[in-house]
Design a protein around this motif. Structure first.
Motif, PDB file in Angstrom:
ATOM      1  N   GLU A 135      46.265 101.874 112.039  1.00  0.00           N
ATOM      2  CA  GLU A 135      46.116 100.430 112.295  1.00  0.00           C
ATOM      3  C   GLU A 135      46.025  99.605 111.010  1.00  0.00           C
ATOM      4  OE1 GLU A 135      42.532 100.866 114.908  1.00  0.00           O
ATOM      5  OE2 GLU A 135      43.739  99.682 116.298  1.00  0.00           O
ATOM      6  N   HIS A 136      46.171 100.271 109.883  1.00  0.00           N
ATOM      7  CA  HIS A 136      46.040  99.634 108.572  1.00  0.00           C
ATOM      8  C   HIS A 136      44.664  98.968 108.389  1.00  0.00           C
ATOM      9  CE1 HIS A 136      48.403  99.136 104.956  1.00  0.00           C
ATOM     10  NE2 HIS A 136      47.748  98.003 104.762  1.00  0.00           N
ATOM     11  N   GLN A 137      43.634  99.626 108.926  1.00  0.00           N
ATOM     12  CA  GLN A 137      42.244  99.167 108.754  1.00  0.00           C
ATOM     13  C   GLN A 137      41.592  99.955 107.619  1.00  0.00           C
ATOM     14  OE1 GLN A 137      40.544  96.920 110.854  1.00  0.00           O
ATOM     15  NE2 GLN A 137      42.527  96.494 111.807  1.00  0.00           N
ATOM     16  N   LEU A 138      40.439  99.441 107.137  1.00  0.00           N
ATOM     17  CA  LEU A 138      39.749 100.130 106.043  1.00  0.00           C
ATOM     18  C   LEU A 138      39.163 101.471 106.503  1.00  0.00           C
ATOM     19  CD1 LEU A 138      37.864  97.042 104.574  1.00  0.00           C
ATOM     20  CD2 LEU A 138      39.965  98.126 103.698  1.00  0.00           C
ATOM     21  N   LEU A 139      39.081 102.422 105.549  1.00  0.00           N
ATOM     22  CA  LEU A 139      38.474 103.734 105.825  1.00  0.00           C
ATOM     23  C   LEU A 139      37.110 103.780 105.130  1.00  0.00           C
ATOM     24  CD1 LEU A 139      41.496 106.189 105.211  1.00  0.00           C
ATOM     25  CD2 LEU A 139      41.077 104.671 107.121  1.00  0.00           C
ATOM     26  N   PRO A 140      36.006 103.721 105.907  1.00  0.00           N
ATOM     27  CA  PRO A 140      34.669 103.634 105.299  1.00  0.00           C
ATOM     28  C   PRO A 140      34.101 104.994 104.883  1.00  0.00           C
ATOM     29  CG  PRO A 140      34.526 103.454 107.704  1.00  0.00           C
ATOM     30  CD  PRO A 140      35.962 103.686 107.381  1.00  0.00           C
ATOM     31  N   LEU A 141      34.196 105.295 103.597  1.00  0.00           N
ATOM     32  CA  LEU A 141      33.653 106.572 103.089  1.00  0.00           C
ATOM     33  C   LEU A 141      32.179 106.385 102.738  1.00  0.00           C
ATOM     34  CD1 LEU A 141      35.994 108.229 100.434  1.00  0.00           C
ATOM     35  CD2 LEU A 141      35.059 109.303 102.487  1.00  0.00           C
ATOM     36  N   TYR A 142      31.326 107.248 103.279  1.00  0.00           N
ATOM     37  CA  TYR A 142      29.891 107.130 103.015  1.00  0.00           C
ATOM     38  C   TYR A 142      29.559 107.606 101.593  1.00  0.00           C
ATOM     39  CZ  TYR A 142      29.219 106.781 108.131  1.00  0.00           C
ATOM     40  OH  TYR A 142      29.250 106.412 109.449  1.00  0.00           O
ATOM     41  N   GLY A 143      28.701 106.821 100.921  1.00  0.00           N
ATOM     42  CA  GLY A 143      28.197 107.231  99.601  1.00  0.00           C
ATOM     43  C   GLY A 143      29.333 107.416  98.614  1.00  0.00           C
ATOM     44  N   ASP A 144      29.279 108.556  97.895  1.00  0.00           N
ATOM     45  CA  ASP A 144      30.324 108.784  96.880  1.00  0.00           C
ATOM     46  C   ASP A 144      31.525 109.554  97.448  1.00  0.00           C
ATOM     47  OD1 ASP A 144      29.315 111.328  97.202  1.00  0.00           O
ATOM     48  OD2 ASP A 144      28.626 111.574  95.129  1.00  0.00           O
ATOM     49  N   GLY A 145      31.465 109.902  98.731  1.00  0.00           N
ATOM     50  CA  GLY A 145      32.600 110.597  99.358  1.00  0.00           C
ATOM     51  C   GLY A 145      32.759 112.039  98.902  1.00  0.00           C
ATOM     52  N   ARG A 146      31.759 112.551  98.166  1.00  0.00           N
ATOM     53  CA  ARG A 146      31.888 113.917  97.625  1.00  0.00           C
ATOM     54  C   ARG A 146      31.147 114.951  98.486  1.00  0.00           C
ATOM     55  NH1 ARG A 146      33.417 113.474  92.183  1.00  0.00           N
ATOM     56  NH2 ARG A 146      33.963 115.676  92.442  1.00  0.00           N
ATOM     57  N   GLN A 147      30.706 114.539  99.679  1.00  0.00           N
ATOM     58  CA  GLN A 147      30.062 115.509 100.578  1.00  0.00           C
ATOM     59  C   GLN A 147      31.119 116.527 101.016  1.00  0.00           C
ATOM     60  OE1 GLN A 147      30.413 112.232 101.282  1.00  0.00           O
ATOM     61  NE2 GLN A 147      28.415 111.391 100.778  1.00  0.00           N
ATOM     62  N   ARG A 148      30.643 117.725 101.337  1.00  0.00           N
ATOM     63  CA  ARG A 148      31.596 118.787 101.677  1.00  0.00           C
ATOM     64  C   ARG A 148      31.367 119.271 103.106  1.00  0.00           C
ATOM     65  NH1 ARG A 148      33.589 120.588  96.665  1.00  0.00           N
ATOM     66  NH2 ARG A 148      34.536 122.401  97.645  1.00  0.00           N
ATOM     67  N   ARG A 149      32.447 119.483 103.815  1.00  0.00           N
ATOM     68  CA  ARG A 149      32.396 120.020 105.167  1.00  0.00           C
ATOM     69  C   ARG A 149      33.405 121.155 105.265  1.00  0.00           C
ATOM     70  NH1 ARG A 149      28.455 117.413 104.950  1.00  0.00           N
ATOM     71  NH2 ARG A 149      27.610 115.892 106.432  1.00  0.00           N
ATOM     72  N   ASP A 150      33.140 122.090 106.182  1.00  0.00           N
ATOM     73  CA  ASP A 150      34.050 123.225 106.412  1.00  0.00           C
ATOM     74  C   ASP A 150      34.816 122.945 107.711  1.00  0.00           C
ATOM     75  OD1 ASP A 150      35.302 125.587 106.952  1.00  0.00           O
ATOM     76  OD2 ASP A 150      33.469 126.686 107.446  1.00  0.00           O
ATOM     77  N   TRP A 151      36.104 122.686 107.608  1.00  0.00           N
ATOM     78  CA  TRP A 151      36.878 122.214 108.762  1.00  0.00           C
ATOM     79  C   TRP A 151      37.426 123.377 109.589  1.00  0.00           C
ATOM     80  CZ3 TRP A 151      36.043 117.481 110.225  1.00  0.00           C
ATOM     81  CH2 TRP A 151      35.546 116.584 109.277  1.00  0.00           C
TER      82      TRP A 151
END
Ligand code: DAU
Length: 337
Positions: free
Chosen positions: A198-214
């Motif tokens: 939709e060409h909307q903003l992507l809100p990354l929390y904090g510094d965006g360096r959190q890690r998740r295992d997908w």
């Protein structure tokens, strides 16, 4: 086997219902309250299947649960019904304690009274809490830090207590961050994909360096199935994807795939109590013969394509209740960014 899947209209639940029906070996009853993220469109492919029955209702309703168990002569229960979104748990913690702890308790008790021969509690790697390094094993101490993960930990402990106390044949699975088609767009990947479309903003929390295992949803469901049929009663099984990534890297991958500019990224005020990293060791489930098969890059591309091709699935969701929620969680943050 005659299996009650609760929360079968949700993301993981609906994939699991379709998977179990595809094996043509089971009768499936889906009990789902159809709260905001439950969606019968997820099950349109099986709605007329002769081995499938849908019942609308709440897992906290003991009378209803008992009558479903009796009427359908249920042999096993897989509990996918849950409140699952961390940001919502910060807004309304009580709802999470009610469904994820009390609801699980109702299923355990009614299942015990009726004499089900198998009970699987679908849980989460978040119960181990924030991990600076290494990988959590099933024996590790629980250290949940959000109302969501604390509620799930409560549900896990209650489940395991039914083994210790009553020898109820329970197993618990703890999955990592799951993604794929049909995921409600409050979660990171579907939110960022649909916002980018939709060409909307992507809100990354904090510094965006959190890690998740997908973990691809089909790999997660295969793990649940393996643990349900072959797990040892009283045991816990981790289900990890082995795809640890920083959030910012995933966000960039989404933008690149959709040919969108990096300027859509916005660093916003962090989630309170945000865990920086989750990581689990899944060797115990691998010893039962399970292994994830979907490489992350491939799974992400398939998922992005699905959202591109299924706007009629997510657009009505994003224009409904979701709008007020989005404004509440992101409105101020995005203005300040
Ligand atoms: O680890 C398993 C868990 O994964 C499941 O048990 C939960 O039900 C599921 O919601 C998920 O929890 P997370 O909090 O990790 O998922 P979420 O999709 O909300 O966020 C993933 C990461 O992205 C997390 O570090 C927070 C970040 N994030 C998320 C959203 C929604 C952002 O930076 N911006 C966002 O707008």
């Amino acid at each position: 086997m005659r299996i009650l899947v609760t929360g079968g209209a949700g993301f993981i639940g609906s994939h699991l219902v379709r998977r179990l029906l595809a094996s043509s070996q089971h009768q499936i009853v889906n009990l789902d309250a159809l709260r905001y993220s439950g969606n019968l469109n997820n099950l349109s492919a099986v709605s007329g299947h002769p081995a499938y029955t849908f019942v609308q209702g709440d897992i906290c309703d003991a009378e209803l649960v008992a009558s479903v168990l009796h009427e359908h002569r249920i042999e096993g229960i897989i509990n996918c019904a849950a409140e699952t979104h961390v940001d919502r748990s910060i807004l309304e913690p009580g709802t999470f304690a009610r469904t994820d702890v009390m609801g699980t308790g109702v299923l355990l008790e009614e299942g015990r009274r009726f004499g089900v021969t198998r009970f699987l509690q679908v849980s989460t790697d978040e119960v181990y809490g924030n991990l600076e390094s290494g990988f959590a094993t099933e024996d590790d101490r629980l250290a949940p830090r959000s109302p969501y993960s604390a509620s799930k930990a409560g549900g896990d402990l209650l489940t395991l207590s039914y083994w210790t106390t009553y020898r109820s044949p329970v197993v618990v699975t703890r999955g990592s961050n799951t993604y794929g088609p049909n995921q409600y767009p409050e979660k990171f990947i579907p939110l960022f994909v649909t916002n980018a479309i939709e060409h909307q903003l992507l809100p990354l929390y904090g510094d965006g360096r959190q890690r998740r295992d997908w973990l691809a949803v089909e790999d997660h469901c295969a793990g649940i199935e393996q643990a349900f049929f072959h797990g040892e009663p009283g045991n816990i099984y981790n289900i990890g994807g082995g795809n640890e990534r920083e959030n910012i890297a995933v966000a960039e991958q989404i933008l690149t795939s959709l040919n969108k500019p990096r300027s859509l990224l916005r660093f916003v005020t962090d989630r309170p109590g945000h865990d920086r990293r989750y990581a689990i060791d899944s060797r115990k489930l691998r010893r039962l013969g399970w292994a994830p098969v979907v490489p992350f890059e491939e799974g992400l591309s398939t998922t992005i394509r699905w959202y591109q091709e299924h706007e009629s699935w997510w657009r009505p969701i994003k224009s409904g209740e979701f709008r007020a929620y989005y404004e509440q969680v992101y409105g101020k943050r995005l203005q300040q960014a």
